[in-house]
Design a protein around this motif. Sequence first.
Motif, PDB file in Angstrom:
ATOM      1  N   GLU A 158      -3.216  14.250   0.888  1.00  0.00           N
ATOM      2  CA  GLU A 158      -4.663  14.399   1.089  1.00  0.00           C
ATOM      3  C   GLU A 158      -5.438  13.357   0.288  1.00  0.00           C
ATOM      4  OE1 GLU A 158      -4.955  19.135   2.184  1.00  0.00           O
ATOM      5  OE2 GLU A 158      -5.118  18.526   0.086  1.00  0.00           O
ATOM      6  N   ASP A 159      -4.969  13.078  -0.914  1.00  0.00           N
ATOM      7  CA  ASP A 159      -5.646  12.076  -1.736  1.00  0.00           C
ATOM      8  C   ASP A 159      -5.473  10.672  -1.139  1.00  0.00           C
ATOM      9  OD1 ASP A 159      -6.900  10.769  -3.914  1.00  0.00           O
ATOM     10  OD2 ASP A 159      -4.930  10.395  -4.792  1.00  0.00           O
TER      11      ASP A 159
ATOM     12  N   GLY B  91      -6.788  10.390   2.486  1.00  0.00           N
ATOM     13  CA  GLY B  91      -8.230  10.619   2.495  1.00  0.00           C
ATOM     14  C   GLY B  91      -9.013   9.398   2.063  1.00  0.00           C
ATOM     15  N   ARG B  92      -8.424   8.604   1.181  1.00  0.00           N
ATOM     16  CA  ARG B  92      -9.148   7.391   0.764  1.00  0.00           C
ATOM     17  C   ARG B  92      -8.543   6.125   1.381  1.00  0.00           C
ATOM     18  NH1 ARG B  92      -6.323   5.471  -3.992  1.00  0.00           N
ATOM     19  NH2 ARG B  92      -5.025   7.092  -4.913  1.00  0.00           N
ATOM     20  N   GLY B  93      -7.785   6.314   2.443  1.00  0.00           N
ATOM     21  CA  GLY B  93      -7.260   5.174   3.195  1.00  0.00           C
ATOM     22  C   GLY B  93      -6.345   4.285   2.387  1.00  0.00           C
ATOM     23  N   ALA B  94      -5.574   4.891   1.462  1.00  0.00           N
ATOM     24  CA  ALA B  94      -4.758   4.107   0.537  1.00  0.00           C
ATOM     25  C   ALA B  94      -3.364   3.802   1.078  1.00  0.00           C
ATOM     26  CB  ALA B  94      -4.645   4.836  -0.804  1.00  0.00           C
TER      27      ALA B  94
ATOM     28  N   SER C  85       0.815  -1.216   0.000  1.00  0.00           N
ATOM     29  CA  SER C  85       0.000   0.000   0.000  1.00  0.00           C
ATOM     30  C   SER C  85       0.850   1.267   0.000  1.00  0.00           C
ATOM     31  CB  SER C  85      -0.926   0.009   1.217  1.00  0.00           C
ATOM     32  OG  SER C  85      -0.173   0.148   2.400  1.00  0.00           O
TER      33      SER C  85
ATOM     34  N   THR D 274      -8.224  12.982   9.969  1.00  0.00           N
ATOM     35  CA  THR D 274      -7.773  12.007   8.966  1.00  0.00           C
ATOM     36  C   THR D 274      -7.945  12.545   7.544  1.00  0.00           C
ATOM     37  OG1 THR D 274      -8.423  10.218  10.432  1.00  0.00           O
ATOM     38  CG2 THR D 274      -8.113   9.654   8.117  1.00  0.00           C
ATOM     39  N   GLY D 275      -6.859  12.425   6.753  1.00  0.00           N
ATOM     40  CA  GLY D 275      -6.923  12.831   5.356  1.00  0.00           C
ATOM     41  C   GLY D 275      -6.617  14.290   5.110  1.00  0.00           C
TER      42      GLY D 275
END
Length: 205
Positions: free
Chosen positions: A52-53, A56-59, A23, A146-147
Motif C-alpha cells: 500500500e505504501d 500508493g506513492r508510485g514507487a 525502483s 491503485t495503491g
Amino acid sequence: MEPRDTPLSARPRRDTLASMIPSCQELVARLDRSVEAGSVDAITRCVKADLEDLLGRGAVALPEVFRQARPDTYARRLLHRDPRGRYTAIVMTWGPGQGTPVHDHGGLWCVEGVVEGQIAVTQYDVTPAGGDEFAIAARDTIMAGTGTAGRLIPPTDYHVISNALPDSPSLTLHVYGGDLCECQVFMPTANGRYASHLRSLSFHE
Ligand SMILES: [Fe+2]
C-alpha cells in the motif's frame, strides 16, 4: 579468437530481475524484512502495508515488458523469487474482460496489490456437494484501485480476480509465501455445481 558464450554465472538469472530494476530494490528490501515478521497474520499485515505504501506513492516503476497485456489470457510474469524461498513477487497484467476462474493458492498466503487500474476481487465459499463436486457461493466483491492491497489466507482464500476496466489494462503485484507452481481451480459442471482441477502455473516471457 573464437567468440565465446557468456558464462552461465555471468548471465542475469531470471529470478533476480527485480534487483536490476532500481525502483524495485526498495520493494525487495521491504519484503525481505516483512517475511520475517513471525506468524502468517503478522507477515501478511506487514506485506500489505509495504504494498500500500510503495504502490500508493508510485514507487514501483515497472519496465515496459511487465505492462504488455496478452490477447489470449492475463499475463503472469515473475518479478522476484526470494533466494531463500520465503516468497515470490509476480506481476499480472489484465486486459479488458480478462480474469481468473474461482481458485485458491495451493495453501500459500498471498497479498495482492494494484499497481495501476482497477480490479474486482470476489471471495467465495466452497463446500463439498457430493461425489467430486462442489457448491460455490459468492461472499462479497471488492473493487480495488491503485495503491490498495488485500490479504488472502488459506483455508478461506477461494476467489476470482478480474479487470474492472472495460477499455484498458490493469496491473497487479502478487506476493506469495513461496513458489506457487499449481493451484486448485473450480469449473462449472452441467448441473450447476463445480468440479475441482489442479492447474499448473508458469510465467510468460
Ligand atoms: Fe489469486
